[in-house]
Design a protein around this motif. Structure first.
Motif, mmCIF file in Angstrom:
data_model
loop_
_atom_site.group_PDB
_atom_site.id
_atom_site.type_symbol
_atom_site.label_atom_id
_atom_site.label_comp_id
_atom_site.label_asym_id
_atom_site.label_seq_id
_atom_site.Cartn_x
_atom_site.Cartn_y
_atom_site.Cartn_z
ATOM 1 N N ALA A 65 9.382 -0.535 1.345
ATOM 2 C CA ALA A 65 10.122 0.712 1.124
ATOM 3 C C ALA A 65 11.411 0.748 1.947
ATOM 4 O O ALA A 65 12.008 1.811 2.110
ATOM 5 C CB ALA A 65 9.247 1.905 1.455
ATOM 6 N N ALA B 113 2.307 6.663 -0.338
ATOM 7 C CA ALA B 113 3.175 5.620 0.242
ATOM 8 C C ALA B 113 3.362 4.443 -0.713
ATOM 9 O O ALA B 113 4.455 3.877 -0.813
ATOM 10 C CB ALA B 113 2.584 5.150 1.561
ATOM 11 N N GLU B 114 2.291 4.079 -1.467
ATOM 12 C CA GLU B 114 2.426 2.893 -2.322
ATOM 13 C C GLU B 114 3.363 3.169 -3.511
ATOM 14 O O GLU B 114 4.063 2.278 -3.985
ATOM 15 C CB GLU B 114 1.069 2.344 -2.788
ATOM 16 C CG GLU B 114 0.202 3.263 -3.605
ATOM 17 C CD GLU B 114 -0.691 4.189 -2.776
ATOM 18 O OE1 GLU B 114 -0.431 4.368 -1.562
ATOM 19 O OE2 GLU B 114 -1.642 4.744 -3.362
ATOM 20 N N VAL B 115 3.411 4.424 -3.967
ATOM 21 C CA VAL B 115 4.326 4.784 -5.062
ATOM 22 C C VAL B 115 5.768 4.728 -4.553
ATOM 23 O O VAL B 115 6.670 4.182 -5.201
ATOM 24 C CB VAL B 115 3.988 6.189 -5.620
ATOM 25 C CG1 VAL B 115 5.048 6.659 -6.601
ATOM 26 C CG2 VAL B 115 2.612 6.180 -6.273
ATOM 27 N N ARG C 241 1.366 0.065 -15.565
ATOM 28 C CA ARG C 241 2.270 0.220 -14.431
ATOM 29 C C ARG C 241 3.458 1.109 -14.840
ATOM 30 O O ARG C 241 4.021 0.919 -15.927
ATOM 31 C CB ARG C 241 2.781 -1.181 -14.067
ATOM 32 C CG ARG C 241 3.568 -1.243 -12.803
ATOM 33 C CD ARG C 241 4.085 -2.673 -12.621
ATOM 34 N NE ARG C 241 4.722 -2.811 -11.340
ATOM 35 C CZ ARG C 241 5.768 -3.594 -11.114
ATOM 36 N NH1 ARG C 241 6.271 -4.333 -12.096
ATOM 37 N NH2 ARG C 241 6.298 -3.671 -9.925
ATOM 38 N N SER D 163 11.262 -0.512 -3.910
ATOM 39 C CA SER D 163 11.463 -1.968 -3.968
ATOM 40 C C SER D 163 11.974 -2.398 -5.352
ATOM 41 O O SER D 163 12.723 -3.353 -5.477
ATOM 42 C CB SER D 163 10.180 -2.720 -3.596
ATOM 43 O OG SER D 163 9.190 -2.436 -4.550
ATOM 44 N N ARG E 160 9.841 5.976 7.851
ATOM 45 C CA ARG E 160 9.064 5.475 6.701
ATOM 46 C C ARG E 160 9.791 4.394 5.918
ATOM 47 O O ARG E 160 9.178 3.648 5.167
ATOM 48 C CB ARG E 160 8.721 6.636 5.754
ATOM 49 C CG ARG E 160 7.641 7.521 6.313
ATOM 50 C CD ARG E 160 7.578 8.841 5.595
ATOM 51 N NE ARG E 160 7.123 8.725 4.221
ATOM 52 C CZ ARG E 160 7.091 9.750 3.373
ATOM 53 N NH1 ARG E 160 7.480 10.935 3.764
ATOM 54 N NH2 ARG E 160 6.669 9.587 2.143
ATOM 55 N N ALA F 161 6.896 2.952 -2.058
ATOM 56 C CA ALA F 161 7.258 1.543 -1.829
ATOM 57 C C ALA F 161 7.556 0.854 -3.157
ATOM 58 O O ALA F 161 8.533 0.103 -3.285
ATOM 59 C CB ALA F 161 6.119 0.832 -1.102
ATOM 60 N N ASP F 162 6.755 1.122 -4.177
ATOM 61 C CA ASP F 162 6.953 0.488 -5.489
ATOM 62 C C ASP F 162 8.294 0.915 -6.091
ATOM 63 O O ASP F 162 9.083 0.072 -6.535
ATOM 64 C CB ASP F 162 5.794 0.889 -6.425
ATOM 65 C CG ASP F 162 5.891 0.190 -7.776
ATOM 66 O OD1 ASP F 162 6.008 -1.048 -7.776
ATOM 67 O OD2 ASP F 162 5.861 0.879 -8.816
#
Ligand code: AMP
Length: 519
Positions: free
Chosen positions: A139, A107-109, A186, A115, A133, A111-112
């Motif tokens: 996201a 999920a964090e990938v 990153r 965004s 989601r 969202a990154d």
């Protein structure tokens, strides 16, 4: 400053493909002489070029009916399938900018990536529940559209059939956004233009002499440049056939091998194929191109693959940022090198000591300049500036050397270089000595902080089933084969090595896991 792009093939851009106002898709399509030839075969469904063109037209119309316009960004969060490729090509045909996103990403990938790229629409598969989601939070995407992977001829259920080609874009317009793997920091986002996709695709088609009779076994993921662009696009440009398998599975790959002329993989795949008894010259009887890239291959693995197939394993070298820069070809191949610069590319090596352009044979930082302006990082101008030399050469972050015939040899990533008491140690050199030990099947050498020497050499080793190699025995084997300074201070015998989805070693994870090993 000398460019060492010697041996580069003359780049004869075919006249009918030379129009810079065409989208990448239109340029691909210009090569489709036979509408009845098979473009894709996934083992169940085939799509002829005529059907592919109709399907991408429907997908483009469906997207334009959403009110989208050229330059709008969309996120393509579908699993690898014919339908996914049809939507991708349809979006490129409509002039949209596509961010391919692996639906299985954490999920964090997700969202990154969302965004930072701000797509106006997300295309997902109904079962995946993308609507919930992406409703709110980092996201959030304004709109979602369901695609049906079971309907490759019309995955977006088009109801609008207006002209899918009503907009045109030029060479420099963005086409695909890719994120780097981020193993050294990153992940960074890069936009490739229609022109860059075409230039790379056409150059690969030329040097590998890909034609309409070629059939590629495609087992790579389609969210990385290798599986998305480098492997399938030259085949599509030439009017050949892409056999699209959902994922890499050694048994499935050897079952398809007798029916293809080209295979492209990462070193990890070739290592796995060697474990399969049917990976033989007999099975690969039609194979004429075996290509490897995206990570360094151990010399032993390359030699074993070549013995098994009776063919040279052609290495090529590139990055998410640049696509392919150098490649070997059947006509110009040097074992152990990653090949000559592609048409339109120049290379130079910067001395690690003086930072001046180094002569052939000297190891240094690899810099490369392509036929088009290099893409910049989407949201990181500082990193773009750091990576670009004033004369537009790209600082790849890799270390290597060019031989007297212009072939590039990569020795590793600059970040992976281990500095022990002021001495530069290439992990690849230590890895080559380790893998030559009987019973060692996989290795990774990395540096960790050392209280007195700066960094210490460490190794993680996988031994063959049934062998009982101990760290002490492994270190003893290296005595006399490597200088004492290069013998790993600690050797860890492990069951597997951490790798990313492209089979690339995650040295960063090993460094982290064993960072206190010398204290
Ligand atoms: P990526 O952006 O994920 O494709 O990673 C690019 C990096 O993979 C390059 O900078 C190299 O370090 C490595 N790489 C790609 N191809 C090769 C190759 N044939 N041999 C050695 N390293 C490679």
């Amino acid at each position: 400053m000398t460019d060492s792009g010697t041996g580069s093939t003359q780049y004869d851009r075919p006249e009918h493909l030379g129009d810079e106002t065409l989208t990448f898709y239109q340029r691909l399509k210009a090569g489709w002489a036979n509408a009845d030839a098979i473009a894709f075969d996934d083992g169940v469904v085939t799509l002829t070029y005529g059907e592919l063109d109709a399907a991408t037209g429907r997908a483009a119309s469906a997207l334009l009916a959403q009110g989208l316009e050229p330059g709008d960004r969309i996120c393509l969060a579908m699993q690898k399938s014919l339908a996914q490729i049809v939507v991708l090509l349809g979006a490129l045909r409509a002039g949209l900018v596509v961010l391919p996103l692996n639906p299985d990403s954490p999920a964090e990938v997700v969202a990154d990536q969302i965004s930072r790229t701000a797509p106006v629409l997300l295309i997902g598969e109904r079962e995946d529940g993308w609507r919930s989601r992406t409703e709110s939070g980092p996201a959030a995407v304004p709109r979602c559209l369901d695609a049906d992977p079971a309907r490759p001829h019309d995955p977006l259920h088009a109801t609008d059939h207006t002209d899918p080609d009503r907009f045109s874009v030029d060479d420099e317009a963005g086409a695909i956004i890719l994120f780097t793997s981020g193993s050294t920091g990153r992940p960074k986002a890069v936009i490739h233009s229609h022109g860059a996709l075409f230039a790379n695709t056409d150059a690969l088609r030329i040097i590998w002499d890909i034609g309409a009779s070629d059939r590629l076994l495609h087992v790579l993921p389609t969210t990385h440049a290798h599986g998305l662009i480098v492997a399938p696009m030259p085949i599509l440009l030439a009017g050949g056939t892409v056999v699209l398998r959902p994922r890499f599975d050694p048994g499935d790959a050897v079952a398809w091998l007798p029916r293809v002329t080209c295979f492209m993989g990462v070193p990890f795949y070739y290592g796995q194929l060697l474990q399969h008894p049917q990976f033989t010259a007999g099975a690969a009887r039609q194979l004429r191109l075996a290509i490897c890239g995206s990570a360094p291959i151990l010399p032993e693995v390359r030699e074993q693959v070549e013995d098994r197939l009776g063919l040279p394993l052609l290495e090529r070298y590139g990055m998410t940022e640049t696509l392919i820069m150098t490649a070997n070809s059947p006509a110009r191949n040097r074992a152990g090198s990653v090949g000559l610069p592609l048409p339109g590319w120049s290379l130079r090596i910067r001395s690690l000591v003086t930072h001046e352009t180094a002569p052939p044979q000297e190891i240094g930082d690899v810099e490369a300049r392509g036929p088009l302006a290099l893409p910049s990082y989407l949201d990181d101008w500082a990193e773009t500036a750091r990576k670009t030399a004033p004369d537009d050469f790209f600082r790849t972050g890799d270390v290597g050397w060019v031989d007297t015939d212009g072939f590039l040899h990569i020795t590793g990533r600059a970040d992976d270089l281990i500095i022990y008491a002021g001495l530069n140690i290439q992990p690849s050199e230590v890895e080559a000595a380790l893998v030559a030990i009987n019973g060692v099947v996989d290795v990774c050498v990395f540096g960790v902080p050392h209280p007195h020497a700066g960094q210490a050499v460490m190794a993680a080793v996988v031994s063959a089933a049934g062998t009982t190699l101990t760290p002490a025995a492994i270190r003893a084997e290296l005595i006399g084969k490597l200088p004492a300074t290069k013998i790993p201070k600690r050797v860890y015998v492990v069951s597997t090595l951490p790798r990313n989805t492209m089979g690339k070693l995650r040295r960063d994870l090993l460094r982290k896991a064993f960072e206190h090993g010398t204290l």
